[in-house]
Design a protein around this motif. Structure first.
Motif, PDB file in Angstrom:
ATOM      1  N   UNK A  18       0.867  -1.186   0.000  1.00 51.13           N
ATOM      2  CA  UNK A  18       0.000   0.000   0.000  1.00 51.13           C
ATOM      3  C   UNK A  18       0.901   1.232   0.000  1.00 51.13           C
ATOM      4  N   UNK A  19       0.818   1.991  -1.065  1.00 48.88           N
ATOM      5  CA  UNK A  19       1.685   3.155  -1.238  1.00 48.88           C
ATOM      6  C   UNK A  19       0.904   4.436  -0.959  1.00 48.88           C
ATOM      7  N   UNK A  20       1.452   5.261  -0.074  1.00 46.37           N
ATOM      8  CA  UNK A  20       0.843   6.567   0.185  1.00 46.37           C
ATOM      9  C   UNK A  20       1.006   7.396  -1.093  1.00 46.37           C
ATOM     10  N   UNK A  21      -0.113   7.835  -1.700  1.00 50.00           N
ATOM     11  CA  UNK A  21      -0.015   8.524  -2.992  1.00 50.00           C
ATOM     12  C   UNK A  21       0.681   9.882  -2.921  1.00 50.00           C
ATOM     13  N   UNK A  22       0.701  10.492  -1.764  1.00 48.95           N
ATOM     14  CA  UNK A  22       1.345  11.796  -1.642  1.00 48.95           C
ATOM     15  C   UNK A  22       2.846  11.666  -1.402  1.00 48.95           C
ATOM     16  N   UNK A  23       3.239  10.645  -0.662  1.00 48.33           N
ATOM     17  CA  UNK A  23       4.655  10.470  -0.327  1.00 48.33           C
ATOM     18  C   UNK A  23       5.339   9.546  -1.329  1.00 48.33           C
ATOM     19  N   UNK A  24       4.589   8.588  -1.858  1.00 45.26           N
ATOM     20  CA  UNK A  24       5.162   7.685  -2.857  1.00 45.26           C
ATOM     21  C   UNK A  24       5.938   6.528  -2.262  1.00 45.26           C
ATOM     22  N   UNK A  25       5.667   6.201  -0.995  1.00 45.47           N
ATOM     23  CA  UNK A  25       6.357   5.097  -0.336  1.00 45.47           C
ATOM     24  C   UNK A  25       5.330   4.318   0.475  1.00 45.47           C
ATOM     25  N   UNK A  26       5.670   3.091   0.866  1.00 46.42           N
ATOM     26  CA  UNK A  26       4.676   2.236   1.522  1.00 46.42           C
ATOM     27  C   UNK A  26       4.343   2.690   2.943  1.00 46.42           C
ATOM     28  N   UNK A  27       3.128   2.359   3.372  1.00 41.61           N
ATOM     29  CA  UNK A  27       2.604   2.841   4.656  1.00 41.61           C
ATOM     30  C   UNK A  27       3.320   2.248   5.865  1.00 41.61           C
ATOM     31  N   UNK A  28       3.940   1.083   5.715  1.00 40.40           N
ATOM     32  CA  UNK A  28       4.670   0.496   6.843  1.00 40.40           C
ATOM     33  C   UNK A  28       5.951   1.283   7.090  1.00 40.40           C
TER      34      UNK A  28
END
Length: 104
Positions: A18-28
């Protein structure tokens, strides 16, 4: 690793998809996942946050986390709980996420 901790580990790995669309990296790795708990009957409870209250990606992230967790073999249902206690800070990111974002 016992069965429950193995399942929690597999859920954690699934949540990395699951990638945070604003940061571009995974939520973990950006530190949005606070806890993953397994309850009887294959119920997984994920406690997570967003970078800010009112984050426009909140529903996207919760839905993505729920779908990712639910798709792990052995999980019957996923309960995603949102909290802002403690509030998220960049210090919660893994070293890989900080490096990706150029944060020291």
């Amino acid at each position: 690793m016992n069965g429950s901790s193995e399942l929690v580990g597999r859920v954690r790995e699934a949540l990395r998809e699951v990638i945070d669309p604003e940061i571009g990296f995974n939520i973990v790795d950006i530190g949005l996942v606070y806890d993953i708990a397994l309850e009887e009957g294959g119920i997984v409870k994920v406690t997570m946050t967003t970078t800010t209250r009112g984050c426009p990606a909140t529903d996207f992230l919760k839905d993505g986390a729920g779908e990712a967790a639910h798709n792990v073999e052995g999980v019957q249902s996923a309960d995603i709980r949102l909290t802002y206690d403690p509030p998220w800070t960049p210090d919660m990111m893994s070293s890989a996420a900080k490096q990706y974002l150029g944060i020291r």
